[in-house]
Design a protein around this motif. Structure first.
Motif, PDB file in Angstrom:
ATOM      1  N   LEU A 144      43.131 -22.873 -12.802  1.00 25.15           N
ATOM      2  CA  LEU A 144      43.942 -21.907 -12.068  1.00 25.15           C
ATOM      3  C   LEU A 144      44.319 -22.382 -10.668  1.00 25.15           C
ATOM      4  CD1 LEU A 144      42.132 -18.578 -13.015  1.00 25.15           C
ATOM      5  CD2 LEU A 144      44.306 -19.441 -13.902  1.00 25.15           C
ATOM      6  N   ASN A 145      43.888 -23.549 -10.305  1.00 23.72           N
ATOM      7  CA  ASN A 145      44.125 -24.059  -8.955  1.00 23.72           C
ATOM      8  C   ASN A 145      45.614 -24.169  -8.635  1.00 23.72           C
ATOM      9  OD1 ASN A 145      43.450 -24.978  -6.459  1.00 23.72           O
ATOM     10  ND2 ASN A 145      42.982 -27.067  -7.127  1.00 23.72           N
ATOM     11  N   ILE A 154      47.843 -22.058  -9.586  1.00 17.38           N
ATOM     12  CA  ILE A 154      48.399 -20.708  -9.453  1.00 17.38           C
ATOM     13  C   ILE A 154      47.888 -19.996  -8.204  1.00 17.38           C
ATOM     14  CG2 ILE A 154      48.563 -18.445 -10.571  1.00 17.38           C
ATOM     15  CD1 ILE A 154      48.183 -19.906 -13.251  1.00 17.38           C
ATOM     16  N   ILE A 155      46.595 -20.127  -7.937  1.00 18.53           N
ATOM     17  CA  ILE A 155      45.998 -19.387  -6.822  1.00 18.53           C
ATOM     18  C   ILE A 155      45.985 -20.249  -5.564  1.00 18.53           C
ATOM     19  CG2 ILE A 155      44.580 -17.961  -8.341  1.00 18.53           C
ATOM     20  CD1 ILE A 155      42.195 -19.684  -7.600  1.00 18.53           C
TER      21      ILE A 155
END
Length: 136
Positions: free
Chosen positions: A36-37, A39-40
């Motif tokens: 998820l890095n 996206i967040i």
């Protein structure tokens, strides 16, 4: 009367398995966070990672410092999991029935479940018998 009962070694296996499960969940969490890095934001990534790491370390510390279940009987009561229980404080005793754990009911109607599944069968029976005969 001073009598002491210790839990079987299955309790240690449970503690090791919990330790492995916590470490595995931490690694899975880090893997998901790395996916998820993109996206967040990076600051949220590190913040969540630090919070989860602190909770993991706290849980592992609690698990490693917890004592094995044990019973120590004295003349006027017993000690179970760092709690001293006096026979005079007990209103009634509900023995184990069909796989359930025995319970101690106090005069203020609070109940305390005694986890005897970690003890040998003969020790469980003897513990229940000692408690049942000493309630006043």
């Amino acid at each position: 009367m001073h009598k002491e009962f210790k839990a079987t070694y299955l309790y240690i296996i449970k503690a090791v398995m919990l330790f492995a499960a916590v470490i595995t969940s931490f690694l899975v969490f880090n893997f998901i966070m790395m996916l998820l890095n993109a996206i967040i934001p990076i600051w949220l990534f590190y913040t969540l990672n630090v919070i989860f790491a602190l909770f993991t370390l706290l849980f592992l510390f609690m698990q490693l410092t917890a004592k094995k279940p044990g019973f120590i009987f004295y003349e006027n009561g017993f000690k179970y999991k760092r709690k001293n229980i006096q026979y005079s404080d007990i209103k009634s005793f509900i023995p184990a029935q069909g796989g359930s754990e025995p319970e101690v009911v106090f005069h203020d109607n609070n109940t305390h479940v005694l986890e005897l599944s970690w003890f040998l069968h003969k020790d469980r029976q003897e513990i229940e018998q000692i408690i049942a005969t000493n309630i006043k």
